[in-house]
Scaffold this motif. Structure first.
Motif, PDB file in Angstrom:
ATOM      1  N   GLN A 115     -17.420  52.401 -25.188  1.00 36.78           N
ATOM      2  CA  GLN A 115     -17.225  53.723 -25.786  1.00 36.78           C
ATOM      3  C   GLN A 115     -16.152  54.476 -25.030  1.00 36.78           C
ATOM      4  O   GLN A 115     -16.077  54.393 -23.803  1.00 36.78           O
ATOM      5  N   ARG A 117     -14.605  58.239 -24.346  1.00 44.51           N
ATOM      6  CA  ARG A 117     -14.781  59.690 -24.474  1.00 44.51           C
ATOM      7  C   ARG A 117     -13.511  60.351 -23.948  1.00 44.51           C
ATOM      8  O   ARG A 117     -13.113  60.094 -22.810  1.00 44.51           O
ATOM      9  N   THR A 119     -11.630  64.063 -23.249  1.00 49.99           N
ATOM     10  CA  THR A 119     -12.021  65.458 -23.034  1.00 49.99           C
ATOM     11  C   THR A 119     -10.796  66.356 -23.197  1.00 49.99           C
ATOM     12  O   THR A 119      -9.718  66.026 -22.705  1.00 49.99           O
ATOM     13  N   SER A 144     -18.675  60.468 -35.346  1.00 47.35           N
ATOM     14  CA  SER A 144     -18.011  61.118 -34.221  1.00 47.35           C
ATOM     15  C   SER A 144     -19.018  62.044 -33.564  1.00 47.35           C
ATOM     16  O   SER A 144     -19.819  62.678 -34.240  1.00 47.35           O
ATOM     17  N   ALA A 146     -19.318  65.041 -30.430  1.00 41.76           N
ATOM     18  CA  ALA A 146     -18.524  65.885 -29.542  1.00 41.76           C
ATOM     19  C   ALA A 146     -19.434  66.941 -28.927  1.00 41.76           C
ATOM     20  O   ALA A 146     -20.367  67.427 -29.571  1.00 41.76           O
ATOM     21  N   THR A 156     -15.733  67.421 -25.143  1.00 39.20           N
ATOM     22  CA  THR A 156     -15.525  65.977 -25.073  1.00 39.20           C
ATOM     23  C   THR A 156     -15.829  65.336 -26.427  1.00 39.20           C
ATOM     24  O   THR A 156     -16.778  65.729 -27.103  1.00 39.20           O
ATOM     25  N   GLY A 158     -15.945  61.671 -28.897  1.00 36.90           N
ATOM     26  CA  GLY A 158     -15.954  60.205 -29.012  1.00 36.90           C
ATOM     27  C   GLY A 158     -16.059  59.817 -30.468  1.00 36.90           C
ATOM     28  O   GLY A 158     -16.862  60.386 -31.206  1.00 36.90           O
ATOM     29  N   THR A 186      -8.374  59.532 -31.476  1.00 33.44           N
ATOM     30  CA  THR A 186      -9.273  60.629 -31.089  1.00 33.44           C
ATOM     31  C   THR A 186      -8.507  61.956 -31.085  1.00 33.44           C
ATOM     32  O   THR A 186      -8.993  62.976 -31.571  1.00 33.44           O
TER      33      THR A 186
END
Ligand code: FAD
Length: 249
Positions: A115, A117, A119, A144, A146, A156, A158, A186
């Motif tokens: 995964q 992430r 930010t 998604s 967040a 953040t 993902g 992203t």
């Protein structure tokens, strides 16, 4: 549909939009099918781990477990810091759990994903405000997730859709290609859905969660004599409860 129904629906949508703006002012209008969790937030993992480790005090030994040798009534634990003969052992080693379990003859149905992430800085106008968590299952970036962090100064994000692209990345292999496409995708999502964030990521992290092949969010234990092996997904919030239950005889 008559004119009244039309204007009623429009008023409803305006109201939704108003509520959404209040809960997540960094977002573009989100429509009706996202989940905003106004009481959600990121777990303060460092503090939680420090508190749990502090509770164990000097009984906690940081060591690499090399192998386990279960007998009938006890288990030999060979580690980088010494060899212990224990009445019981509980294995929860994240993505390493399957390998350690294989060493004692257990084949576990664990999948390792990857995964990402990223930010992003919250724009000055709302930095520090309380921001809701967002779960967005619309469109190509399905699933998604967040959440705010750093007291509302960072957010953040993902994308579930990037998990497929990142599948070949392994935690133990160095010098792999950086996940540029997933980062770009992203940031594109942020520019489209969360325009109140700076779309240039302030930080990017990769993590490898262990998932049971059966279901999302499932967890399970396996026994081999005095050894209990434990694995699953999204376990952090349950850790204090599960730890006590697994360790009790
Ligand atoms: C991006 C992301 C967001 C998440 N968000 C949430 C969330 O909001 N809520 C939630 O509940 N969960 C969340 N999770 C999942 C949660 O972090 C994991 O489910 C949880 O950390 C799993 O705990 P674990 O102890 O099984 O594994 P880990 O946290 O991976 O810990 C395993 C430990 O074992 C150690 N280890 C491995 N091999 C050995 C060895 N041979 N000897 C000694 N030590 C060893 C490792 O160093 C590590 O410290 C998230 C995960 C990710 C990746």
């Amino acid at each position: 549909m008559g004119p009244h129904a039309h204007s009623g629906k429009r008023r409803g949508m305006q109201r939704d939009h108003y509520d959404q703006r209040r809960a997540l002012p960094v977002a573009a209008p989100l429509g009706e099918t996202v989940l905003l969790d106004v009481r959600g937030g990121a777990i303060r993992a460092d503090r939680a781990v420090a508190a749990l480790a502090g509770a164990l005090g000097h009984r906690l030994v940081a060591a690499e477990v090399v192998s386990l040798h279960p007998g009938r009534d006890d288990v030999t634990v060979a580690t980088s810091e010494g060899v212990w003969l224990a009445r019981r052992a509980v294995v929860c080693a994240g993505v390493d759990t399957a390998r350690i379990a294989r060493g004692i003859g257990l084949e576990l149905p664990i999948e390792t994903g990857c995964q990402l992430r990223a930010t992003y800085a919250v724009g000055e106008a709302v930095a520090g405000a309380r921001l809701a968590c967002l779960l967005d299952r619309r469109g190509p970036d399905a699933s998604s997730y967040a959440a705010p962090c750093d007291d509302g100064r960072l957010y953040t994000v993902g994308l579930g859709s990037s998990e497929g692209e990142l599948r070949s990345l392994r935690p133990t292999v160095a010098a792999q290609a950086p996940p540029r496409v997933a980062i770009q995708r992203t940031s594109q999502y942020v520019a489209r859905v969360l325009p109140g964030l700076d779309p240039d990521p302030a930080d990017v992290r990769l993590r490898w969660p262990a998932k049971l092949a059966s279901t999302e969010d499932a967890f399970a234990t396996w026994e081999q004599g005095p050894v209990t092996v434990f694995a699953g997904h999204n376990l952090f919030k349950f850790a204090p409860l599960l730890g006590a239950q697994l360790a009790s005889p």
